[in-house]
Scaffold this active site. Sequence first.
Site, PDB file in Angstrom:
ATOM      1  N   HIS A  72       0.300  -0.849   0.019  1.00 34.05           N
ATOM      2  CA  HIS A  72       0.356   0.292  -0.082  1.00 34.05           C
ATOM      3  C   HIS A  72       0.933   1.132  -0.150  1.00 34.05           C
ATOM      4  CE1 HIS A  72      -4.510  -1.188   1.479  1.00 34.05           C
ATOM      5  NE2 HIS A  72      -3.933  -2.185   0.356  1.00 34.05           N
ATOM      6  N   TYR A 201      -8.987   6.478   7.395  1.00 38.42           N
ATOM      7  CA  TYR A 201      -9.230   6.556   8.751  1.00 38.42           C
ATOM      8  C   TYR A 201     -10.352   7.698   8.858  1.00 38.42           C
ATOM      9  CZ  TYR A 201      -4.766   3.636   9.618  1.00 38.42           C
ATOM     10  OH  TYR A 201      -3.818   2.094   9.715  1.00 38.42           O
ATOM     11  N   PRO A 294      -3.835   0.241  18.887  1.00 38.99           N
ATOM     12  CA  PRO A 294      -3.834   0.286  17.556  1.00 38.99           C
ATOM     13  C   PRO A 294      -4.431   1.043  16.434  1.00 38.99           C
ATOM     14  CG  PRO A 294      -5.784  -0.887  18.541  1.00 38.99           C
ATOM     15  CD  PRO A 294      -5.288  -0.326  19.372  1.00 38.99           C
ATOM     16  N   LYS A 298       0.982  -0.405  15.587  1.00 35.73           N
ATOM     17  CA  LYS A 298       2.772  -0.365  15.363  1.00 35.73           C
ATOM     18  C   LYS A 298       3.305  -1.243  15.954  1.00 35.73           C
ATOM     19  CE  LYS A 298       4.564   3.331  14.328  1.00 35.73           C
ATOM     20  NZ  LYS A 298       3.965   2.631  12.457  1.00 35.73           N
ATOM     21  N   TYR A 386       3.754   6.801  10.852  1.00 34.03           N
ATOM     22  CA  TYR A 386       3.316   5.876   9.555  1.00 34.03           C
ATOM     23  C   TYR A 386       4.195   4.177   9.651  1.00 34.03           C
ATOM     24  CZ  TYR A 386      -1.170   2.805   8.060  1.00 34.03           C
ATOM     25  OH  TYR A 386      -2.100   2.299   8.030  1.00 34.03           O
TER      26      TYR A 386
HETATM   27  P1  RFL Z   1       1.886 -12.453  21.071  1.00 34.37           P
HETATM   28  O1  RFL Z   1       1.290 -11.750  19.852  1.00 34.37           O
HETATM   29  O2  RFL Z   1       0.694 -11.731  22.557  1.00 34.37           O
HETATM   30  O3  RFL Z   1       2.312 -13.713  22.025  1.00 34.37           O
HETATM   31  C1  RFL Z   1       2.477 -14.282  22.952  1.00 34.37           C
HETATM   32  C2  RFL Z   1       2.385 -15.707  22.725  1.00 34.37           C
HETATM   33  O4  RFL Z   1       2.966 -15.879  24.104  1.00 34.37           O
HETATM   34  C3  RFL Z   1       1.670 -16.365  24.335  1.00 34.37           C
HETATM   35  N1  RFL Z   1       1.525 -17.225  26.475  1.00 34.37           N
HETATM   36  C4  RFL Z   1       2.378 -17.724  26.650  1.00 34.37           C
HETATM   37  N2  RFL Z   1       3.276 -18.985  26.062  1.00 34.37           N
HETATM   38  C5  RFL Z   1       4.121 -19.660  26.850  1.00 34.37           C
HETATM   39  N3  RFL Z   1       3.860 -19.715  28.327  1.00 34.37           N
HETATM   40  C6  RFL Z   1       2.927 -18.541  28.964  1.00 34.37           C
HETATM   41  N4  RFL Z   1       3.062 -18.356  30.418  1.00 34.37           N
HETATM   42  C7  RFL Z   1       2.413 -17.456  27.908  1.00 34.37           C
HETATM   43  N5  RFL Z   1       1.502 -16.627  28.416  1.00 34.37           N
HETATM   44  C8  RFL Z   1       1.223 -16.376  26.931  1.00 34.37           C
HETATM   45  C9  RFL Z   1       0.725 -16.365  24.018  1.00 34.37           C
HETATM   46  O5  RFL Z   1      -0.591 -17.557  24.010  1.00 34.37           O
HETATM   47  C10 RFL Z   1       1.005 -16.072  23.099  1.00 34.37           C
HETATM   48  O6  RFL Z   1       0.606 -16.888  21.798  1.00 34.37           O
HETATM   49  O7  RFL Z   1       2.711 -11.250  21.708  1.00 34.37           O
HETATM   50  P2  RFL Z   1       4.089 -10.361  19.925  1.00 34.37           P
HETATM   51  O8  RFL Z   1       4.852 -11.974  19.373  1.00 34.37           O
HETATM   52  O9  RFL Z   1       5.026  -9.208  21.880  1.00 34.37           O
HETATM   53  O10 RFL Z   1       3.599  -9.663  19.158  1.00 34.37           O
HETATM   54  C11 RFL Z   1       2.981  -8.460  19.706  1.00 34.37           C
HETATM   55  C12 RFL Z   1       1.558  -8.942  17.907  1.00 34.37           C
HETATM   56  O11 RFL Z   1       0.452  -9.298  18.784  1.00 34.37           O
HETATM   57  C13 RFL Z   1       0.941  -7.497  18.681  1.00 34.37           C
HETATM   58  O12 RFL Z   1       1.387  -5.955  19.116  1.00 34.37           O
HETATM   59  C14 RFL Z   1      -0.213  -6.446  17.380  1.00 34.37           C
HETATM   60  O13 RFL Z   1      -1.400  -7.894  17.480  1.00 34.37           O
HETATM   61  C15 RFL Z   1      -0.791  -4.831  17.578  1.00 34.37           C
HETATM   62  N6  RFL Z   1      -1.956  -5.223  16.865  1.00 34.37           N
HETATM   63  C16 RFL Z   1      -1.341  -4.381  15.432  1.00 34.37           C
HETATM   64  N7  RFL Z   1       0.366  -4.069  15.864  1.00 34.37           N
HETATM   65  C17 RFL Z   1       0.707  -3.924  14.098  1.00 34.37           C
HETATM   66  O14 RFL Z   1       1.781  -4.035  13.792  1.00 34.37           O
HETATM   67  N8  RFL Z   1      -0.121  -3.178  12.975  1.00 34.37           N
HETATM   68  C18 RFL Z   1      -1.712  -3.504  13.105  1.00 34.37           C
HETATM   69  O15 RFL Z   1      -2.168  -2.745  12.485  1.00 34.37           O
HETATM   70  C19 RFL Z   1      -2.135  -3.951  14.794  1.00 34.37           C
HETATM   71  N9  RFL Z   1      -3.654  -4.579  15.282  1.00 34.37           N
HETATM   72  C20 RFL Z   1      -3.326  -5.273  16.730  1.00 34.37           C
HETATM   73  C21 RFL Z   1      -3.946  -4.991  15.429  1.00 34.37           C
HETATM   74  C22 RFL Z   1      -3.223  -5.320  18.427  1.00 34.37           C
HETATM   75  C23 RFL Z   1      -5.292  -5.836  17.698  1.00 34.37           C
HETATM   76  N10 RFL Z   1      -5.401  -6.412  19.188  1.00 34.37           N
HETATM   77  C24 RFL Z   1      -6.319  -7.341  19.597  1.00 34.37           C
HETATM   78  C25 RFL Z   1      -5.244  -6.142  20.699  1.00 34.37           C
HETATM   79  C26 RFL Z   1      -5.398  -5.200  15.896  1.00 34.37           C
HETATM   80  C27 RFL Z   1      -6.113  -4.952  17.103  1.00 34.37           C
HETATM   81  C28 RFL Z   1      -7.713  -5.406  16.683  1.00 34.37           C
HETATM   82  C1  PHB Z   2      -5.747  -3.753  11.219  1.00 35.70           C
HETATM   83  O1  PHB Z   2      -5.939  -4.404   9.383  1.00 35.70           O
HETATM   84  O2  PHB Z   2      -5.710  -4.651  11.366  1.00 35.70           O
HETATM   85  C2  PHB Z   2      -5.420  -2.412  10.963  1.00 35.70           C
HETATM   86  C3  PHB Z   2      -5.026  -1.626  10.089  1.00 35.70           C
HETATM   87  C4  PHB Z   2      -5.213  -0.462  10.705  1.00 35.70           C
HETATM   88  C5  PHB Z   2      -5.096   0.108  12.246  1.00 35.70           C
HETATM   89  C6  PHB Z   2      -4.943  -0.974  13.009  1.00 35.70           C
HETATM   90  C7  PHB Z   2      -5.165  -2.020  11.952  1.00 35.70           C
HETATM   91  O3  PHB Z   2      -4.322   1.144  12.447  1.00 35.70           O
END
Ligand code: RFL
Ligand code: PHB
Length: 392
Positions: A72, A201, A294, A298, A386
Amino acid sequence: MRTTVGIIGAGPAGLLLGRLLDDAGVDNVVLESRDRAYVEQRQRAGILEHGTAEALRAAGAGERMDREGLPHDGIELRFDRRRHRVDLPALTGGRNVTVYAQTEVCKDLIALRLDGGGPLLFAAEALAVEGAETAAPRVRYRHRGRESALECDYVAGCDGFRGVAREAVPEAVSRVFGRTFPFAWLGILADVPPSHGELVYARHDRGFALLSMRSPTVTRAYLQVPDGTHAAEWSDEEIWDELDRRLETDDPSWTLHRGPVTAKSVTPLRSYVHEPMRHGRLFLAGDAAHIVPPTGAKGLNLAVGDVVTLARALTLRHEKGDASLIDAYSRTCLRRVWQAERFSCALTALLHRAPDATPFDDRVQLAGLDRIAGARSAETDLAEGYTGFPLD
Ligand code: RFL
Ligand code: PHB
């Protein structure tokens, strides 16, 4: 069991760290509390920064991303019935972002790991990290009902916000910074092609809305909702109606495509940083150390930055006995983390309507957006943030 680096968590942080260490010949074991299907289906991030895509390619995990991911070159800001496109490469010397879901990143890294990488144990729950201050830290864990210990030289806490690794840092040395926001995001997945080719956005008096995608046939969208909202309170039709209202524009060519909603969930918005990110031989990486709202997309990208930095540091130590990058780990990561915290907070404040917002606040937000649309310096600042802050 014994290994050089014990990695807790098979999210993007733990999986990529394992891959980078495998590549460098540093022995490691990954412990994951959930099963494989759960890890591969947990809906989360969708946007990879320029540097994240490059890091995945360099780790040999970019092949499917390059085939199926959607590059994108812009995002749209929608406010006051206006549409403004931010041209990312034009403002950043050629940087863009890639739409490729976190689920797919995890699937690719798991497949690589199981095809000749080090051990990855699913359903292996870490219970505690012990001896982080000693030369022989260990992770106590439960696997198939049996408790065991993983003896390590180093432990990487990649276990997300609710993990156990952070608890091994004594309160006396921990400093925690954070805030919660008085609203949440209701997110949906829908089987309908995205209504627009780029992310939208939207700032609206009724609250923020985001139109994203997972593929050319799957829409991902979010609505700002009051904190404490349950997803079931919103019918599919109410969600589409509300997206339609918040995305309103004077452009007659715009239409929102509706389709069957296949998933619905609510995410609270929170900022959190744990300092330091290292204690003795324990390193925190990704959501285990920091959370961002979110809005700026990041979280996953910060997690990737942390583990690229950590893998370099552990590899240098392993190959040359040089601990200088290990000693710099926390400081190096926190600099970038705080830039992302600042960016995510600022974008959240610019686009969301606080429950106690006044007409003055509304005008200030609109002026902020008008400034981005009208002044290249403001627009460049947004585009640089971004597409991602560089690794040191
Ligand atoms: P994770 O993905 O939470 O993975 C942690 C893993 O550890 C496991 N775990 C354990 N394993 C063994 N023993 C234990 N005691 C444990 N406790 C936990 C868990 O089961 C899991 O598998 O952390 P990690 O790897 O640091 O990754 C971080 C990302 O997942 C997170 O920052 C992003 O998803 C945030 N986020 C977004 N980030 C972006 O860069 N771009 C995005 O567009 C974006 N959109 C989002 C998001 C997060 C969202 N939610 C649901 C919080 C959109 C949403 C809606
Ligand atoms: C997503 O597609 O999950 C998403 C995209 C952009 C954001 C946050 C989440 O800023």
